[in-house]
Design an enzyme around this catalytic site. Structure first.
Site, PDB file in Angstrom:
ATOM      1  N   HIS A 120       0.815  -1.218   0.000  1.00  0.00           N
ATOM      2  CA  HIS A 120       0.000   0.000   0.000  1.00  0.00           C
ATOM      3  C   HIS A 120       0.844   1.261   0.000  1.00  0.00           C
ATOM      4  O   HIS A 120       2.051   1.220   0.205  1.00  0.00           O
ATOM      5  CB  HIS A 120      -0.994   0.001   1.161  1.00  0.00           C
ATOM      6  CG  HIS A 120      -0.397  -0.019   2.532  1.00  0.00           C
ATOM      7  ND1 HIS A 120       0.346   1.007   3.060  1.00  0.00           N
ATOM      8  CD2 HIS A 120      -0.473  -0.965   3.511  1.00  0.00           C
ATOM      9  CE1 HIS A 120       0.704   0.705   4.299  1.00  0.00           C
ATOM     10  NE2 HIS A 120       0.227  -0.493   4.597  1.00  0.00           N
ATOM     11  N   CYS A 164       2.517  -4.908   6.691  1.00  0.00           N
ATOM     12  CA  CYS A 164       2.366  -4.676   5.250  1.00  0.00           C
ATOM     13  C   CYS A 164       3.680  -4.209   4.626  1.00  0.00           C
ATOM     14  O   CYS A 164       4.671  -4.015   5.316  1.00  0.00           O
ATOM     15  CB  CYS A 164       1.282  -3.632   4.997  1.00  0.00           C
ATOM     16  SG  CYS A 164      -0.357  -4.159   5.522  1.00  0.00           S
TER      17      CYS A 164
END
Length: 166
Positions: free
Chosen positions: A124, A141
């Site tokens: 992301h 992430c």
């Protein structure tokens, strides 16, 4: 006086149009990305077409970057082979693509330990993150800049393998 108002209105209108910045959704017409490699130690991610590197990115990882993600909340980024599971155009972090963590082995190990393996692991951008955006700051992430995420989002397809290495 009247022509000056019209002129000012046109200048403002053109100025606002120039500041629009365009869409965050880009088009990609290059070679297919056949795999992704993440090298956690080097903080690098590579998008590949077979053995050729198409793009290279500097990345941020989970706030506990060493080792394989095992449990929810451990702050680690998974290691192993996974797949791109989906695209999220309404991500809290600009845009994101999902990674298929946890797989069956991850789920079984966590269950044997009486814990949750966690999930919702993504590649992301950084928008709306309130921290420094420096170093390793995610919950597990892989983060890149918003501009880079726009490019990555357009290049990746569902089921593209991602190899996350120590």
């Amino acid at each position: 006086m009247f022509p000056i108002r019209i002129l000012l209105m046109l200048v403002v209108a053109f100025g606002l149009a120039a500041c629009g910045g365009g869409s965050k959704f880009r088009k990609y017409n290059g070679p297919e990305v056949t795999s992704i490699q993440v090298h956690k130690g080097a903080r690098k991610m590579y998008l590949l077409h077979h053995s050729k590197v198409l793009e290279e990115y500097d990345i941020s990882l989970g706030f506990q970057p060493v080792g394989h993600k095992q449990f929810e909340g451990d702050g680690k980024t998974p290691e192993g082979t996974y797949f791109i599971s989906h695209h999220n155009p309404k991500s809290r972090y600009h845009l994101s693509v999902g990674i298929s963590y946890p797989n069956a082995a991850d789920q079984a190990y966590a269950a044997a330990m009486g814990k949750s393996p966690g999930g919702d692991i993504m590649i992301h951008g950084r928008t709306r993150y309130k921290g420094t955006n420096e170093g390793d700051w995610t919950a597990g992430c892989i983060a890149v800049t918003d501009r880079e995420m726009e490019e990555i989002y357009s290049m990746l397809r569902r089921n593209t393998p991602i190899h996350i290495l120590p």
